[in-house]
Design an enzyme around this catalytic site. Structure first.
Site, PDB file in Angstrom:
ATOM      1  N   ASN A 196       0.936  -1.166  -0.113  1.00 13.53           N
ATOM      2  CA  ASN A 196      -0.141   0.080  -0.180  1.00 13.53           C
ATOM      3  C   ASN A 196       0.768   1.134  -0.080  1.00 13.53           C
ATOM      4  OD1 ASN A 196      -2.998  -0.912   0.161  1.00 13.53           O
ATOM      5  ND2 ASN A 196      -1.901  -2.189   1.777  1.00 13.53           N
ATOM      6  N   GLU A 197       1.097   1.649  -1.357  1.00 13.57           N
ATOM      7  CA  GLU A 197       2.152   2.755  -1.472  1.00 13.57           C
ATOM      8  C   GLU A 197       1.336   4.154  -0.896  1.00 13.57           C
ATOM      9  OE1 GLU A 197       4.946   1.971  -1.685  1.00 13.57           O
ATOM     10  OE2 GLU A 197       5.338   0.728  -3.318  1.00 13.57           O
TER      11      GLU A 197
END
Ligand code: GLP
Length: 626
Positions: free
Chosen positions: A160-161
């Site tokens: 989850n950037e």
């Protein structure tokens, strides 16, 4: 307020700091074991959420040990992994599926059908449906009981950037540049790192009943403190864990160093003012106030929570001078000691002169990149310098380099009239192997050997640029590296034995080493532990007791002025000479070359503390052996 609750005022997630990653892993494995056993008693499966990367490896090794030695069974365990690279099949050596089999599943009794990972090969038009089904499967199993997490340098959990929302679910995402750089060594070059991944969302992760995020090594310290103490923000997806009822962080000491209770302990509670805490506080005050140490006033100390330091060691005027002198004495352009000089306040002793200095470089580029200026100076000042590359580093060399060398050899051999048939055959063989394995395949031994030779050449060339002759550059080729892959190396006693032999032969007066605070599974950390183990074996030998050990940092965060025991200044010309030696490493990335910039920043910090203004400085910490 007691100390713990004061720390809690800063730390918004319960955070346990362990002596080592293995101690943390053992504690976590114990909890997971209890969960599995409790679930077994209820006749229900335990649902585990699993992560990849080097961080959980010690935890998986402990689970395997519990299975083998203490009979822990995983027959009743169902697992869901966080993520998978998009575009990689499950048989790809860098796929997370392969990773999990190598590191855990193949060594325990979990039924294959209980293992779940997102697929990296689902066709583009079916990704959405695949992700929806993944969510459904987690829910159908009853939800994740215990979620294990690591953290990426961008603050991501799973993949989850930055920008991932709290509600995000399993989906395909684009990998951040930093994440791809961090994976570059695994894939032998950033260009080979997949651009996409399928990951559970932040929302998926937050549904787990219990969550533990693990982090080791100082290069995680900054992001850990942002996640634990910073605002909840989608810029650091791990910060969403602050909103979870039971999420906890398990970290080692190196990863804790940016937390307020460690970095600025006087803000959290009473401090025992050791010399190093005192130096840290004065340097911090000076840099916060942007005022040289000698100009700090009693009011400055009082207004910034340092009144007890002042009452114990003040007034400011005297304390300032004492710390200024200490800092001043760390600066030395004589890393091997200054012959015939009074060495009372110098970092290194004057005698013996010349010294035998052994420079350990975990991979061929590390030492020259980090402390090339010091190597240069030691040679110039007449010391007997030996530079040792501990591993071949061949996994870092891109195929294009091997291809280039083999092609040149082939062309040369073909152009030569006679007697070059073996060389032609060798070159053809390499080119064939490269083609057969493709950009992602594992390098066969012959390719690894050629890549090692390329790096050897680069190291010799770079060392030569600093005046070090080829016979003073040695290659240990530690076996753990040759047998492994990044993030999952397993050193053995043979590695230590090789280091022991080298030390015994050279009997150094000085050792330069790195990796003491690095991620424990990194090559630098493993090499460092090998050196420590070797020195422990040799401690009764005369030379060993007298040997000084200087620790340097690589491309991770540089030492702070208060941590530095020796600052080796460089003039603009000397810095340029060091930078020029780096150009000999064609296979180096810009991140490594950034060390030059960090040398300049250390010098700027000394300048702003009110010390001499140099162009750049390399910095060292003394290893305080027990
Ligand atoms: C990848 C994984 C993460 C992991 C991170 C850190 O991005 N998708 O789950 O936490 O790497 O990796 P490492 O533990 O090797 O530092």
């Amino acid at each position: 307020m007691n100390r713990r609750s004061a720390a809690e005022a800063y730390e918004k997630v319960p955070t346990s700091i362990f002596e080592s990653s293995s101690a943390a892993a053992a504690s976590l494995a114990k909890e997971v074991r209890e969960l599995i056993e409790a679930r077994n008693k209820e006749g229900k499966p335990a649902i585990l959420g699993l992560a990849t990367g080097s961080t959980p490896v010690p935890f998986y090794r402990e689970l395997i040990r519990l299975h083998r030695e203490e009979g822990l069974s995983f027959k009743n365990v169902i697992t869901f992994n966080l993520d998978e690279y998009y575009g990689l099949g499950s048989d790809h050596p860098e796929s997370y599926y392969r990773f999990m089999c190598d590191q855990l599943f193949d060594h325990i009794d979990i039924p294959k059908e209980n293992i779940h990972l997102p697929s990296g090969t689902v066709p583009g038009d079916q990704v959405f449906e695949h992700c929806r089904q993944y969510e459904e499967m987690i829910d159908a199993a009853g939800g994740v009981d215990f979620q294990i997490l690591g953290i990426g340098r961008t603050g991501h959990i799973g993949f989850n950037e930055p920008g991932s929302s709290r509600e995000s679910l399993t989906r395909r995402i684009t990998l951040d540049r930093i994440t791809r750089q961090d994976a570059a060594a695994d894939f032998r070059g950033e260009e080979n790192v997949p651009r996409f991944a399928i990951t559970m969302g932040v929302g998926t992760i937050l549904r787990a009943k219990q969550i533990v995020l693990m982090a080791w090594g100082e290069n995680k310290a900054g992001v850990v403190s942002r996640a634990v103490e910073g605002p909840v923000t989608d810029a650091v997806s791990a910060s969403f864990l602050q909103d979870h009822d039971t999420a906890r962080f398990f970290i080692d000491q190196a990863a804790s160093r940016e937390l307020t209770r460690i970095k600025l302990p006087w803000l959290v509670g009473p401090v025992k003012w050791s010399p190093s805490e005192t130096r840290r506080a004065v340097c911090w005050l000076s840099s916060t106030y942007k005022r040289p140490v000698l100009k700090l006033t009693d009011e400055d100390y009082n207004e910034h929570g340092l009144s007890d330091l002042l009452s114990e060691q003040g007034p400011a005027y005297q304390l300032n001078i004492r710390i200024f002198n200490q800092l001043q004495h760390t600066i030395s352009g004589w890393p091997g000691g200054k012959p015939n000089a009074d060495d009372t306040f110098r970092p290194e002793r004057a005698k013996p002169y010349p010294k035998r200095a052994l420079i350990f470089s975990p991979e061929p580029q590390d030492a020259i990149v980090s402390i090339g200026g010091t190597i240069d100076r030691l040679i110039e000042q007449g010391h007997d310098v030996c530079l040792v590359s501990m591993t071949s580093g061949n996994l870092r060399v891109p195929d294009s380099e091997a291809d280039k060398f083999a092609s040149i050899l082939q062309e040369l051999a073909t152009a030569s009239p006679e007697g070059w048939s073996e060389q032609t055959e060798y070159a053809r063989h390499i080119l064939r192997l490269l083609e057969e394995k493709g950009p992602f395949g594992e390098d066969p031994p012959a390719v690894r050997q050629l890549k090692s030779l390329i790096l050897r050449g680069e190291l010799r060339d770079a060392a030569h640029a600093l005046g070090l002759p080829p016979e003073k550059v040695q290659f240990l080729n530690l076996a753990f590296y040759e047998a492994g892959r990044y993030r999952r190396f397993k050193p053995t006693h043979d590695d230590t034995a090789q280091i022991v032999t080298l030390l015994r032969e050279f009997k150094p007066h000085q050792i330069y080493a790195t990796g003491d605070a690095a991620d424990p599974s990194s090559v630098a950390a493993l090499c460092y532990r090998g050196i420590e183990a070797a020195l422990a074996e040799l401690q009764s030998e005369d030379w060993s007791a007298a040997c000084s050990i200087w620790l340097y940092r690589g491309k991770e965060k540089a030492l702070e002025p208060w941590e530095i025991d020796m600052a080796m200044p460089m003039s603009p010309n000397q810095l340029e000479r060091k930078a020029r030696s780096h150009t000999r490493y064609q296979s180096l990335t810009t991140i490594e070359k950034d060390v030059v910039r960090s040398n300049q920043s250390t010098a700027e910090q000394y300048d702003s503390l009110g010390l001499a203004n140099y162009e750049a400085m390399e910095s060292f910490q003394r290893n305080r052996r027990a």
